[in-house]
Design a protein around this motif. Sequence first.
Motif, mmCIF file in Angstrom:
data_model
loop_
_atom_site.group_PDB
_atom_site.id
_atom_site.type_symbol
_atom_site.label_atom_id
_atom_site.label_comp_id
_atom_site.label_asym_id
_atom_site.label_seq_id
_atom_site.Cartn_x
_atom_site.Cartn_y
_atom_site.Cartn_z
ATOM 1 N N UNK A 1 -18.755 -15.669 -13.649
ATOM 2 C CA UNK A 1 -18.861 -17.118 -13.806
ATOM 3 C C UNK A 1 -19.906 -17.692 -12.841
ATOM 4 N N UNK A 2 -19.995 -17.110 -11.651
ATOM 5 C CA UNK A 2 -20.977 -17.582 -10.669
ATOM 6 C C UNK A 2 -22.394 -17.382 -11.202
ATOM 7 N N UNK A 3 -22.634 -16.215 -11.797
ATOM 8 C CA UNK A 3 -23.960 -15.915 -12.346
ATOM 9 C C UNK A 3 -24.265 -16.875 -13.501
ATOM 10 N N UNK A 4 -23.272 -17.050 -14.369
ATOM 11 C CA UNK A 4 -23.464 -17.955 -15.513
ATOM 12 C C UNK A 4 -23.765 -19.380 -15.032
ATOM 13 N N UNK B 1 -31.621 -23.003 -14.695
ATOM 14 C CA UNK B 1 -32.668 -22.649 -15.668
ATOM 15 C C UNK B 1 -32.265 -22.926 -17.105
ATOM 16 N N UNK B 2 -31.077 -23.494 -17.313
ATOM 17 C CA UNK B 2 -30.617 -23.767 -18.672
ATOM 18 C C UNK B 2 -31.362 -24.939 -19.297
ATOM 19 N N UNK B 3 -31.115 -25.182 -20.584
ATOM 20 C CA UNK B 3 -31.828 -26.250 -21.287
ATOM 21 C C UNK B 3 -31.579 -27.625 -20.670
ATOM 22 N N UNK C 1 -27.631 -14.199 -19.707
ATOM 23 C CA UNK C 1 -28.843 -15.023 -19.699
ATOM 24 C C UNK C 1 -28.894 -15.851 -20.981
ATOM 25 N N UNK C 2 -28.648 -15.208 -22.131
ATOM 26 C CA UNK C 2 -28.692 -15.912 -23.417
ATOM 27 C C UNK C 2 -27.630 -17.007 -23.446
#
Length: 472
Positions: free
Chosen positions: A152-155, A162-164, A194-195
Amino acid sequence: MNDSPFRRLPGVDRLLGHPQTSSLLEAFGRPLTVEALRTVLDEARDRLRHGLCTPPTAEELIAEARATLESWTLPTLRRVINATGVIIHTNLGRAPLSEATLQAMRTVAGGYSTLEYDLERGGRGSRSLHAEALLRRITGAGAALVVNNNAAAVLLALTALAGPTREHPQGRGVIVSRGQLVEIGGGFRMPDVMAQSGARLVEIGTTNRTHLRDYENAIDEETALIMRAHRSNFALIGFTTEPTLAEIVAVARRHNLLVVDDLGSGALLDTGRFGLAPEPTVQASLAAGADVVMFSGDKLLGGPQAGILVGRADVIERLKRHPLARAIRPDKLALSGLTATLLHYLKDEALTHIPVWQMISTPGEMLHERARRWADALAEVGLNCEVVEGQSMVGGGSLPGQTLPTALLAIRFPSPDAAAARLRAHEPPVIARIEDDRLVLDPRTVLKRDEEELLAALRSLTGDWETGKPDD
Ligand SMILES: *Cc1c(COP(=O)(O)O)cnc(C)c1O
């Protein structure tokens, strides 16, 4: 027709009124007991339909109902004794907790707490306060954030950084070396995460070699950050190269980019002291200039499940404000436990108080002596035991391929598989390994308090069953 065996089956009401049912009602409650009685009656009717002539007695039906109720209510999440020698065994629940950690969790779990309450002001406080001051003090980071787990931390980091966004509806670029696009198990694959975050993965280098110029060349105006991921469960050996984190940070600084470092296990102590390769430490990543460093609470840290993010205050602040942070926040048990585990580091008592570190640092002679003691205790019951040299593993996505020398209790059986299955069926179940056609047990991961139960389980391996077939 009156004499049909179906008619001679007692009804549910008669079974419920039977004196032997009262203990079932007491132990399992009325609705579940009724359901179990109906189930065993249905099964009995089935057997009669298929040719059984004599119906079971009320007592037999109640005994069946008891077995049914026991199987329905036996917890599937059970304590086991880990004799595998894998210290951080994800399948077996990762880190066992220290006494102080258990105490802290118990205290908070059984009543109310200051989870989000400020005692001085008498009003709303912040959940994010509890472990964070300790994390800052221990790691020297500007700020810290605790979430549910490291995945969850990475997400969160990728989504928030860097998300939209309105300006970048397609997400922004995250540069990762191809040698670090790891799958850590449980379906966590770096490209998939990442996706999910909406960030755009920019793969650079090759599987075995990534150069600093690969990072330089990949940077464009859409790049948000450079990510480094710990390989955790595999090692690259041979013709390989990778820039250091400090070198990557220098490139990122020149282009005004962030660097996030997923350490996976994230040690706070130097594993090099125990004859292991040095697992990268959180402090070293921060010192090298990473803006955000992420790691698990229940791997080498030795605490409860959690994901920990430490780093630059302004960046961590952005993560805290992201809506995803609310969805993955830790609960009061994790926070109280994590705080208690972190205190061991602050007080410089991690090696003696945190089970994971106690296990890593147990001297070889002590392991040998324990295995010897088990062998002697079991020789009396006629088991064919010896003490042999072996290897323990740290596990948990840390130090891939690294082992710690240990002493194993090795026992010969006509069928070691059958012996291992029998140990798993014991209460509590014992999980062992098979090596060179022998059952082997590693004292390193067996808690002192579990030793007597382990020996009892092993003593049950004597007798008739030892014909090579499991007797289930
Ligand atoms: C273990 C690991 C994770 C996931 O951590 P959890 O706490 O299990 O969610 C993420 N990245 C790396 C590199 C890991 O080793």
